[in-house]
Scaffold this motif. Structure first.
Motif, PDB file in Angstrom:
ATOM      1  N   MET A  46       0.842  -1.197   0.000  1.00 14.73           N
ATOM      2  CA  MET A  46       0.000   0.000   0.000  1.00 14.73           C
ATOM      3  C   MET A  46       0.874   1.241   0.000  1.00 14.73           C
ATOM      4  N   ARG A  47       0.478   2.220  -0.767  1.00 11.99           N
ATOM      5  CA  ARG A  47       1.195   3.486  -0.819  1.00 11.99           C
ATOM      6  C   ARG A  47       1.197   4.147   0.560  1.00 11.99           C
ATOM      7  N   ARG A  48       2.339   4.740   0.949  1.00 13.01           N
ATOM      8  CA  ARG A  48       2.397   5.518   2.187  1.00 13.01           C
ATOM      9  C   ARG A  48       3.254   6.754   1.968  1.00 13.01           C
ATOM     10  N   THR A  49       2.625   7.907   2.013  1.00 11.86           N
ATOM     11  CA  THR A  49       3.345   9.162   1.880  1.00 11.86           C
ATOM     12  C   THR A  49       3.979   9.513   3.216  1.00 11.86           C
ATOM     13  N   ARG A  50       5.277   9.712   3.222  1.00 17.01           N
ATOM     14  CA  ARG A  50       5.975  10.039   4.465  1.00 17.01           C
ATOM     15  C   ARG A  50       5.659  11.473   4.895  1.00 17.01           C
ATOM     16  N   LEU A  51       5.890  11.744   6.174  1.00 18.19           N
ATOM     17  CA  LEU A  51       5.550  13.051   6.736  1.00 18.19           C
ATOM     18  C   LEU A  51       6.690  13.593   7.587  1.00 18.19           C
ATOM     19  N   LYS A  52       7.070  14.828   7.298  1.00 23.37           N
ATOM     20  CA  LYS A  52       7.989  15.583   8.163  1.00 23.37           C
ATOM     21  C   LYS A  52       7.240  16.790   8.712  1.00 23.37           C
ATOM     22  N   GLU A  95      -6.946   5.699  -1.217  1.00 25.44           N
ATOM     23  CA  GLU A  95      -7.642   5.834  -2.497  1.00 25.44           C
ATOM     24  C   GLU A  95      -6.721   5.553  -3.666  1.00 25.44           C
ATOM     25  N   LEU A  96      -5.508   6.099  -3.623  1.00 22.16           N
ATOM     26  CA  LEU A  96      -4.570   5.913  -4.722  1.00 22.16           C
ATOM     27  C   LEU A  96      -4.076   4.468  -4.825  1.00 22.16           C
ATOM     28  N   SER A  97      -4.026   3.797  -3.690  1.00 22.01           N
ATOM     29  CA  SER A  97      -3.585   2.403  -3.706  1.00 22.01           C
ATOM     30  C   SER A  97      -4.584   1.491  -4.399  1.00 22.01           C
ATOM     31  N   LEU A  98      -5.836   1.951  -4.496  1.00 21.49           N
ATOM     32  CA  LEU A  98      -6.877   1.150  -5.141  1.00 21.49           C
ATOM     33  C   LEU A  98      -6.971   1.413  -6.642  1.00 21.49           C
ATOM     34  N   THR A  99      -6.261   2.438  -7.116  1.00 14.41           N
ATOM     35  CA  THR A  99      -6.356   2.776  -8.541  1.00 14.41           C
ATOM     36  C   THR A  99      -5.249   2.105  -9.353  1.00 14.41           C
TER      37      THR A  99
END
Length: 223
Positions: free
Chosen positions: A1-7, A219-223
């Motif tokens: 699954m996509r995971r956008t990192r956060l700083k 949502e993006l992981s499902l596309t």
């Protein structure tokens, strides 16, 4: 699954650092002396706060230094292993730091003022470990923390072309983060003013921002 990192940047206290960590931040930004911008704290505070950040969360020192000697001195003074270089330093400075301090992670800020930002990234190549796209104007010593959104179409082209992971910064907030992720597809996001009130980290805004990231990633992981 996509995971956008956060700083989460502009951290000013141990309590703010703990709040960011609890919310799921992958990194916290500690701002050293700057000619402009918010969140500046003394190096002694940077060192003390960085020491409280638990692994694997990474404290990043934002430094305005632009030579290998002074960058390394600043990192060692603050006892950090990651520096965010807010100036467009000479590419060879990365080479010198790689030779002298292979333990030091280098995040190169690219200030996106137009299409020429693509040429700046190309000139660095694989030298930095990470790129971070921001909305400053180096020509007037504005090196970040502007709260402005830059041209995300340019940022998306940089993400597609860059040989290293790319963080997106500049004017992000809970209301626009979903669009930012969909448009740019960055490796990670970096924010300061969009989750603060009266110069204090706001837990509700941070929670909303993190929630928007998770929803968009799903949502993006499902596309």
């Amino acid at each position: 699954m996509r995971r956008t990192r956060l700083k989460v940047c502009c951290i000013r206290s141990e309590a703010e650092a703990a709040m960011a960590v609890a919310a799921g931040a992958d990194a916290v930004g500690l701002v050293g002396e700057m000619p402009t911008g918010p969140g500046v704290i003394p190096d002694t505070d940077v060192r003390e706060i960085a020491a409280t950040v638990p692994a694997p969360i990474s404290p990043w020192l934002l430094t305005a230094e632009d030579e290998a000697d002074t960058i390394l001195d600043h990192a060692e003074r603050c006892a950090v292993t990651t520096v965010q270089l807010v100036r467009h330093i000479a590419p060879e400075v990365h080479d010198h730091l790689a030779e002298r301090a292979p333990w030091l992670r280098r995040v190169q800020v690219i200030h996106v003022e137009g299409d020429d930002a693509l040429d700046v990234v190309a000139a660095y190549g694989e030298r930095p470990h990470t790129f971070l796209l921001d909305s400053g104007r180096p020509s007037v010593a504005e090196l970040g923390g502007t709260g402005r959104v830059h041209d995300w179409d340019v940022s998306a082209r940089i993400v597609a072309a860059a040989p290293r992971p790319v963080f997106l910064a500049g004017g992000l907030n809970p209301g626009n983060v979903a669009e930012a992720i969909r448009t740019v597809r960055p490796f990670g996001l970096d924010l300061c003013s969009g989750i603060r009130r009266q110069n204090r980290l706001a837990e509700d805004l941070l929670t909303a921002f993190v929630g928007a990231i998770a929803t968009t990633d799903a949502e993006l992981s499902l596309t």
